[in-house]
Design a protein around this motif. Structure first.
Motif, PDB file in Angstrom:
ATOM      1  N   SER A   1       9.029 -49.126 168.029  1.00 16.39           N
ATOM      2  CA  SER A   1       8.176 -48.832 169.178  1.00 16.39           C
ATOM      3  C   SER A   1       8.372 -47.383 169.608  1.00 16.39           C
ATOM      4  O   SER A   1       9.399 -46.759 169.304  1.00 16.39           O
ATOM      5  CB  SER A   1       8.531 -49.757 170.343  1.00 16.39           C
ATOM      6  OG  SER A   1       9.803 -49.401 170.877  1.00 16.39           O
TER       7      SER A   1
ATOM      8  N   ARG B   1       9.190 -46.235 172.460  1.00 18.16           N
ATOM      9  CA  ARG B   1      10.392 -46.089 173.291  1.00 18.16           C
ATOM     10  C   ARG B   1      11.648 -46.009 172.430  1.00 18.16           C
ATOM     11  O   ARG B   1      12.540 -45.188 172.680  1.00 18.16           O
ATOM     12  CB  ARG B   1      10.493 -47.256 174.274  1.00 18.16           C
ATOM     13  CG  ARG B   1      11.750 -47.223 175.141  1.00 18.16           C
ATOM     14  CD  ARG B   1      11.617 -48.118 176.346  1.00 18.16           C
ATOM     15  NE  ARG B   1      10.576 -47.616 177.241  1.00 18.16           N
ATOM     16  CZ  ARG B   1      10.250 -48.185 178.395  1.00 18.16           C
ATOM     17  NH1 ARG B   1      10.875 -49.289 178.782  1.00 18.16           N
ATOM     18  NH2 ARG B   1       9.301 -47.678 179.151  1.00 18.16           N
TER      19      ARG B   1
ATOM     20  N   ALA C   1      14.145 -42.797 172.133  1.00 18.70           N
ATOM     21  CA  ALA C   1      15.569 -42.943 172.446  1.00 18.70           C
ATOM     22  C   ALA C   1      16.435 -42.488 171.278  1.00 18.70           C
ATOM     23  O   ALA C   1      17.452 -41.804 171.462  1.00 18.70           O
ATOM     24  CB  ALA C   1      15.870 -44.396 172.801  1.00 18.70           C
TER      25      ALA C   1
ATOM     26  N   ARG D   1       1.342 -42.673 174.624  1.00 21.85           N
ATOM     27  CA  ARG D   1       2.600 -43.365 174.920  1.00 21.85           C
ATOM     28  C   ARG D   1       3.768 -42.688 174.212  1.00 21.85           C
ATOM     29  O   ARG D   1       4.828 -42.466 174.802  1.00 21.85           O
ATOM     30  CB  ARG D   1       2.511 -44.821 174.488  1.00 21.85           C
ATOM     31  CG  ARG D   1       1.716 -45.723 175.407  1.00 21.85           C
ATOM     32  CD  ARG D   1       1.633 -47.129 174.839  1.00 21.85           C
ATOM     33  NE  ARG D   1       2.948 -47.644 174.486  1.00 21.85           N
ATOM     34  CZ  ARG D   1       3.163 -48.534 173.512  1.00 21.85           C
ATOM     35  NH1 ARG D   1       2.147 -48.982 172.792  1.00 21.85           N
ATOM     36  NH2 ARG D   1       4.378 -48.961 173.260  1.00 21.85           N
TER      37      ARG D   1
ATOM     38  N   GLU E   1       6.915 -40.883 176.102  1.00 17.67           N
ATOM     39  CA  GLU E   1       8.302 -41.323 175.907  1.00 17.67           C
ATOM     40  C   GLU E   1       9.189 -40.160 175.458  1.00 17.67           C
ATOM     41  O   GLU E   1      10.338 -40.026 175.899  1.00 17.67           O
ATOM     42  CB  GLU E   1       8.355 -42.450 174.871  1.00 17.67           C
ATOM     43  CG  GLU E   1       7.675 -43.742 175.290  1.00 17.67           C
ATOM     44  CD  GLU E   1       8.474 -44.532 176.322  1.00 17.67           C
ATOM     45  OE1 GLU E   1       9.592 -44.102 176.673  1.00 17.67           O
ATOM     46  OE2 GLU E   1       7.973 -45.576 176.779  1.00 17.67           O
TER      47      GLU E   1
ATOM     48  N   GLU F   1       9.769 -37.843 178.445  1.00 17.19           N
ATOM     49  CA  GLU F   1      10.725 -38.456 179.369  1.00 17.19           C
ATOM     50  C   GLU F   1      12.150 -38.372 178.823  1.00 17.19           C
ATOM     51  O   GLU F   1      13.113 -38.219 179.586  1.00 17.19           O
ATOM     52  CB  GLU F   1      10.348 -39.918 179.612  1.00 17.19           C
ATOM     53  CG  GLU F   1      11.191 -40.591 180.681  1.00 17.19           C
ATOM     54  CD  GLU F   1      10.705 -41.994 180.999  1.00 17.19           C
ATOM     55  OE1 GLU F   1      11.500 -42.778 181.546  1.00 17.19           O
ATOM     56  OE2 GLU F   1       9.533 -42.296 180.702  1.00 17.19           O
ATOM     57  N   ALA F   2      12.282 -38.449 177.486  1.00 14.67           N
ATOM     58  CA  ALA F   2      13.602 -38.341 176.858  1.00 14.67           C
ATOM     59  C   ALA F   2      14.027 -36.885 176.668  1.00 14.67           C
ATOM     60  O   ALA F   2      15.076 -36.624 176.074  1.00 14.67           O
ATOM     61  CB  ALA F   2      13.590 -39.061 175.509  1.00 14.67           C
TER      62      ALA F   2
END
Length: 441
Positions: free
Chosen positions: A43, A45, A49, A73, A77, A80-81
């Motif tokens: 995914s 996310r 990560a 998306r 992500e 944000e990371a």
């Protein structure tokens, strides 16, 4: 630098990730550490990560058409990371300001190649990526790089790099042929894809390409293309290759030399031109025969719009029915399976016009009819829509009914079943394509 190449898998057909493979080839001399991630396996996310945990210095996200929501998306992500990210794809090039996300370290790559194959096969501007990576490595000013738009300042398009791209050969080590060998309808498996040229130069009004720096045609040397095909067959057992050019036959001399080289080697691999060649380029019967003798088994004609020979108010981009039929018959005489692209919903189209055109298309001795709905994208030279145009839902219904009528014809059904028996690998891909016509299945 550690650079993560992220491939978004399209929902229907899954072509070889040629754009990222070419980017990898362009970056190879810099000896950066290149990694690969795919949304088909993880995914967004999880990928973000892992990128953050692995201290990735830059993520490159390739966004095919139909994957824009997934691309948003993925980009969100990564931001944000706190992973620097660059994205490219057809929608990114045409709507660059919507994709850049200041003040995050993010870039929309809008250079010479990315509008290519307006669909599932995004191609990057490799020169822009190389310059961006060099700037980040040396802590230089990335905002000054043409073709890399960060959302601030002037959007500067980049002309084709005719020195770099014709020398590039896709990196089939980082993106093994074997991992992507069955995702498309092909005349043999394993399948893969390559580019032998970029650009077109015709400047059709409905096309977004004239607004980007891909306008002019730039071809790779014929010997380089032939050698890549022979190596793919020899080293990977490839039996079918999609040449995804915008206008493969623009340089007849190059095509003739390319065909001669393959023919002398026994034409060991089947190849096809699914991205379309112009009707005018298919009038050269001698060239078509050379292509067929070199292994060309199928092509798609970019008809787009068609009118009767007596039409006086026809759009300048439309083709006369007789000229289209002549091209189809020449391809068939050469032994090349022939399909055709048609666009519905162009300005001035009435429903009766469309149904008449599609009825004539079904009458032609084509092996397939591919209908798409006109998408007015930024950069198109066609004026804005008005109230007289058909609604998208109505156009979608016309497209669906025309495709069903085409493929329910007894002759085409027989051809389809014969192809499925010969190439069982097509069944899964065909099933996904049919769900676009029958969404409830």
């Amino acid at each position: 630098m550690r650079i993560l190449l992220i491939h978004l898998s399209p929902p229907v057909e899954a072509p070889y990730p040629l754009g990222l493979a070419l980017v990898a080839a362009a970056l190879a001399p810099r000896r950066h550490e290149l990694l690969v991630a795919e949304t088909a396996r993880s995914s967004p996310r999880i990928i973000a990560a892992q990128a953050a945990a692995g201290t990735v210095d830059l993520a490159l996200v390739s966004i095919p058409r139909g994957c824009e929501e997934l691309g948003c998306r993925m980009m969100g992500e990564l931001i944000e990371a706190r992973v620097p990210v660059a994205v490219s794809g057809p929608d990114v090039v045409l709507r660059s300001r919507a994709w850049a996300r200041p003040p995050a370290r993010s870039w929309a790559i809008v250079g010479e190649g990315a509008i290519h194959s307006w669909g599932a096969l995004p191609i990057w501007s490799e020169a822009t990526v190389v310059d961006l990576v060099d700037a980040l490595t040396s802590h230089g000013d990335a905002s000054a790089i043409p073709g890399a738009f960060s959302g601030e300042g002037e959007l500067r398009l980049r002309p084709p790099d005719i020195e770099l791209w014709p020398r590039l050969v896709a990196d089939r080590t980082l993106f093994p042929v074997e991992d992507y060998c069955g995702g498309m309808l092909a005349h043999g498996y394993p399948y893969t894809a390559l580019l032998s040229s970029r650009g077109c130069g015709l400047g059709c009004a409905y096309c977004p390409v004239p607004s980007t720096p891909t306008g002019r045609f730039v071809g790779r040397p014929a010997g380089s293309v032939a050698e890549e095909m022979l190596r793919l067959h020899r080293d990977h057992g490839v039996r079918s290759i999609h040449i995804e050019d915008d206008r493969f036959a623009a340089d007849a001399g190059r095509v003739s030399l390319f065909s001669s080289i393959l023919r002398k080697q026994g034409a060991p691999v089947a190849w096809e031109l699914p991205n379309g060649i112009r009707v005018e380029d298919a009038q050269n019967e001698a060239l078509l025969e050379q292509m067929a003798s070199a292994g060309c088994v199928a092509l798609t004609l970019s008809v787009e719009a068609m009118h009767s020979g007596s039409a006086t108010d026809a759009a300048p981009w439309s083709e006369g029915i007789e000229r289209v039929e002549t091209a189809v018959r020449k391809c068939k005489r050469a032994g090349i399976k022939t399909e055709a692209y048609f666009i519905i919903g162009l300005p001035g189209n009435t429903e009766s016009d469309l149904r008449r055109m599609l009825r004539e298309a079904r009458r032609l001795p084509l092996d397939g009819v591919l209908v798409s709905v006109f998408d007015r994208v930024p950069g198109s030279l066609i004026p804005p829509a008005d109230d007289s145009e058909l609604l998208p839902a109505r156009l979608a219904a016309i497209r669906r009914s025309s495709m069903i009528r085409c493929y329910s014809h007894p002759r085409r059904l027989a051809l389809l079943f014969a192809e499925l028996i010969k190439h069982p690998g097509r069944i899964a891909v065909l099933g996904r394509k049919m769900r676009t016509l029958y969404p409830s299945t």
